[in-house]
Structures are given as structure tokens and as C-alpha cells.
Design a protein around this motif. Sequence first.
Motif, mmCIF file in Angstrom:
data_model
loop_
_atom_site.group_PDB
_atom_site.id
_atom_site.type_symbol
_atom_site.label_atom_id
_atom_site.label_comp_id
_atom_site.label_asym_id
_atom_site.label_seq_id
_atom_site.Cartn_x
_atom_site.Cartn_y
_atom_site.Cartn_z
ATOM 1 N N SER A 122 0.924 -1.088 0.050
ATOM 2 C CA SER A 122 0.105 0.062 0.038
ATOM 3 C C SER A 122 0.774 1.208 0.164
ATOM 4 O O SER A 122 1.583 1.536 1.107
ATOM 5 C CB SER A 122 -0.979 -0.174 1.328
ATOM 6 N N CYS A 180 -3.906 -0.897 4.941
ATOM 7 C CA CYS A 180 -3.896 -1.895 3.988
ATOM 8 C C CYS A 180 -5.323 -1.708 3.177
ATOM 9 O O CYS A 180 -5.703 -2.703 2.407
ATOM 10 C CB CYS A 180 -3.549 -3.282 4.338
ATOM 11 N N GLN A 226 -4.413 -1.555 -2.238
ATOM 12 C CA GLN A 226 -3.316 -2.187 -2.514
ATOM 13 C C GLN A 226 -2.774 -1.874 -3.826
ATOM 14 O O GLN A 226 -3.895 -1.823 -4.876
ATOM 15 C CB GLN A 226 -3.537 -3.788 -2.576
#
Length: 122
Positions: free
Chosen positions: A99, A106, A109
Amino acid sequence: QFQLVESGGGLVQPGGSLRLSCASPGYNLGYYAMGWFRQAPGEQREEISCITQGARKTTYSDSVKGRFTISRDDDRDTVYLQMDNLRPEDSAIYYCAASVVDPSSCRQQDYWGLGTQVTVPS
């Protein structure tokens, strides 16, 4: 070119352990949040663990909490997933993801690896 390379998958008996690694040769992963995801046949890809920039925060899905441990070695530009007490339902392809835009989570991504297979026979 930025690439993520997973390694460490394989066949392991129930109750066994594996350690997955995710590296990006030539790039400093320390700037990014890094996540581990998995996808079993016929299933959606799921996030199982995340470690933010500087390891300020780690998260785990309920399915792996207490059995898996995520860590990072920014000097080696590598992120690890220690998997203990493996179960047949852990069988899947495991992916790491970076990320980049928001290294505090997260949620998004930006880069993916190609995955490594983990098989735990029943």
C-alpha cells in the motif's frame, strides 16, 4: 520495475508451520504498508494480515489471529508471515501487497506479488 516476490510456500502437515517472505529487490519497502492476502479455489481473495509503515500497527483476520504473525525487516526490505498450527482450511495461494498511497493501512493495495502456494492436506 517495482516487483513483489513471495517465497516460502509449500506442503505442510496439519499443525505444522511455514514462514512466508515477501521481498522487493532494489526497492525500499519500509515506506509502505504491507499486507498478506490469500485466495482458495472458488473463494474470494481475503486480507489476512497487515503491517503498516514502521510497524506501528498490525492487524489479523479472525481466521488466523493467534496462529499467524506478521513482521517486517526494513533493513532487508522483506516482510514475513509466520504461520503456525496450520489447518487444511489455510490451503490457498498467498499474496503480498504493498500500500503505497496510504502507508497507514492496507485498505488500498497498489502492487501485488504473484503468490505462493500453501497446501495443508486434510
